[in-house]
Enzyme design. Structure first.
Site, short mmCIF file in Angstrom:
data_model
loop_
_atom_site.label_atom_id
_atom_site.label_comp_id
_atom_site.label_asym_id
_atom_site.label_seq_id
_atom_site.Cartn_x
_atom_site.Cartn_y
_atom_site.Cartn_z
N SER A 196 0.83 -1.21 0.00
CA SER A 196 0.00 0.00 0.00
C SER A 196 0.86 1.26 0.00
O SER A 196 0.56 2.23 -0.69
CB SER A 196 -0.92 -0.01 1.22
OG SER A 196 -1.78 1.11 1.21
N TRP A 256 2.41 1.72 -3.42
CA TRP A 256 1.34 2.15 -4.35
C TRP A 256 1.10 3.67 -4.23
O TRP A 256 0.90 4.34 -5.24
CB TRP A 256 0.07 1.37 -4.03
CG TRP A 256 -1.12 1.75 -4.86
CD1 TRP A 256 -1.30 1.51 -6.21
CD2 TRP A 256 -2.31 2.42 -4.43
NE1 TRP A 256 -2.51 1.99 -6.62
CE2 TRP A 256 -3.16 2.56 -5.55
CE3 TRP A 256 -2.73 2.92 -3.19
CZ2 TRP A 256 -4.41 3.17 -5.47
CZ3 TRP A 256 -3.98 3.52 -3.12
CH2 TRP A 256 -4.81 3.65 -4.25
N HIS A 257 1.16 4.19 -3.02
CA HIS A 257 0.95 5.62 -2.83
C HIS A 257 2.13 6.44 -3.35
O HIS A 257 1.95 7.56 -3.82
CB HIS A 257 0.74 5.94 -1.35
CG HIS A 257 -0.65 5.65 -0.86
ND1 HIS A 257 -1.05 4.41 -0.43
CD2 HIS A 257 -1.74 6.45 -0.75
CE1 HIS A 257 -2.33 4.45 -0.06
NE2 HIS A 257 -2.76 5.68 -0.25
N GLY A 258 3.34 5.91 -3.25
CA GLY A 258 4.52 6.64 -3.69
C GLY A 258 5.71 6.29 -2.81
O GLY A 258 5.56 5.74 -1.73
#
Length: 462
Positions: free
Chosen positions: A352, A355-357
């Site tokens: 997660s 995925w956000h950065g």
């Protein structure tokens, strides 16, 4: 319309204003999807074209080129190598997303009032991965599958037009929620829960209006709070002069302020998904039956703000992404016949975060969230071990878990907001790393103080 003066009047940049206009346009675009002629093929083309056009108007032509890369990776892998298409798509699509995160450094742009197509690419990445994995699952024996796999698996390859419509359907293209290919196909073709029934066709208007009213309230509250709780305060010398409790309360208010922005975005997405019909998830058992719109729901505001346990947070925040992470990461890391543990939780939170950065703040926040959930589970186990005749003690544990969740979430989410390593550690250090120390202590105590549910103890005595 003079974009610059309008943007200045509402306090946003021109790119953000352009995005907001296109984002709000997904609501009427979703509504007109109901009336597209040409059957299912016409609807797939409409979904793909409107998604691409709104992306172009919002982010420019290059955005659609970026979207095309993971889409082609996913589809080609399904055509060429079905047996491993899920893994191939996961690795390559995620790799491309990470490359875009690094190149654009979108987090800095978002903090400074800018915007780019990376957010939409994040949603698209999850879609193409789940589609490929579900097509891969279509090869497996049904008895070896979990219930979610049985529900979502694809026995035949979707056509490229179906795939394009699924990927770019504008109702969820910009900010989610993520949905499954099988649900998209059933909705477009009027099958499953979307087929005609004696209960009639569910009206979306009441639920859409509710979502829009909620969006207006959330944006109004955000605009009111944000001048009072700027993120720049965490590095302000004045903040360092405050006492412990004031710094801790500021962390809570800064996190609360930021959440209303996300509530607004997801409320608009919810309205677009509901009015298109895709958000429909069946009927209640009440008399008369009422339509449910759970496919559209991405956040439960009261459920989050008053979460009794950190374990509840993934169930009420970014709900559809949390569901995706459970189905395509967490569950698949658990060996057959075994129970999930801290490793599966930490691995899921790491995915997660990536995925956000690749900002340090994201990584730290999601590691923190794994600790937070594990600590909350320890409190819950102790709560469950309390005998029924000690109801007051059980309620005390519930109160402790509630206070623990507010404290650690407020502390942890600062990293998610400020992103940089220096600002994250500065804000954490300003409250003596209390939100890290407490979960770690609880996890260690949970491994030392072994408990059993009170019921099992009672049965043993009997």
């Amino acid at each position: 319309m003079d974009m610059e003066s309008t943007a200045a009047a509402i306090g946003v940049s021109v790119p953000v204003l352009r995005f907001l206009l296109c984002f709000i346009a997904t609501i009427p675009t979703g509504f007109f999807h109901r009336f597209v002629p040409g059957g299912a093929t016409g609807k797939h083309l409409y979904a793909a074209v409107t998604g691409a056009v709104l992306s172009y108007l919002s982010f420019g032509f290059s955005s659609n080129l970026h979207f095309l890369v993971p889409m082609l990776v996913g589809y080609v892998s399904m055509v060429v190598y079905r047996k491993r298409c899920g893994v191939i798509t996961f690795v390559l699509a995620f790799g491309y997303l990470i490359g875009c995160h690094v190149y654009y450094m979108s987090g800095d742009a978002w903090k400074e009032g800018g915007i780019d197509a990376t957010g939409a690419l994040m949603v698209l990445t999850l879609k193409v991965i789940s589609c490929a994995i579900n097509y891969n699952d279509g090869l497996l024996k049904e008895e070896d599958l979990r219930e979610s796999q049985k529900k979502n698996r694809l026995l035949k390859l979707p056509s490229f037009i179906e795939y394009m419509g699924y990927c770019l359907c504008c109702a969820s293209h910009f900010a989610g929620p993520v949905y499954e290919m099988k649900d998209y196909l059933d909705w477009t073709e009027g099958k499953g829960i979307w087929s005609k029934s004696e209960k009639g066709s569910p009206s979306p208007f009441g639920a859409t209006i509710r979502a829009l009213v909620q969006a207006g309230f959330c944006m109004g509250l955000y605009l009111y709070l944000v001048p009072h709780y700027p993120l720049s305060k965490f590095t302000d010398p004045v903040y360092k002069e405050w006492g412990f409790w004031k710094r801790l309360s500021y962390q809570y208010m800064a996190g609360l302020t930021a959440r209303w922005k996300y509530y607004f975005i997801w409320s608009i997405s919810e309205a677009a998904i509901i009015i298109s019909g895709l958000g429909f998830s069946g009927w209640t058992d009440s008399s008369p039956p009422k339509a449910r719109w759970d496919h559209a729901k991405n956040v439960d505001i009261l459920g989050l703000e008053f979460a009794r346990s950190a374990v509840e947070i993934p169930l009420v925040w970014n709900i559809q992404v949390s569901t995706w992470l459970r189905h395509y990461v967490y569950d698949r890391l658990v060996p057959k016949g075994k129970k999930a543990g801290f490793f599966q939780l930490l691995a899921t939170q790491t995915v997660s975060a990536v995925w956000h950065g690749l900002y340090p703040g994201y990584i730290i926040f999601f590691v923190q969230s794994a600790l937070m959930i594990a600590g909350s589970r320890a409190i819950y186990r102790w709560q469950q071990s309390v005998p029924p005749n000690l109801g007051l003690l059980k309620k005390l544990f519930m109160l402790v878990n509630f206070a623990y969740t507010i404290l650690v979430l407020s502390y942890s989410c600062v990293g998610f907001m400020v992103l940089s390593l220096h600002e994250t550690l500065t804000s954490y250090g300003s409250v003596y790393y209390i939100g890290t120390i407490i979960p770690v202590v609880l996890i260690l105590l949970g491994n030392v103080i072994k408990t059993k549910p009170a019921r099992s103890k009672a049965r043993k005595e009997q």
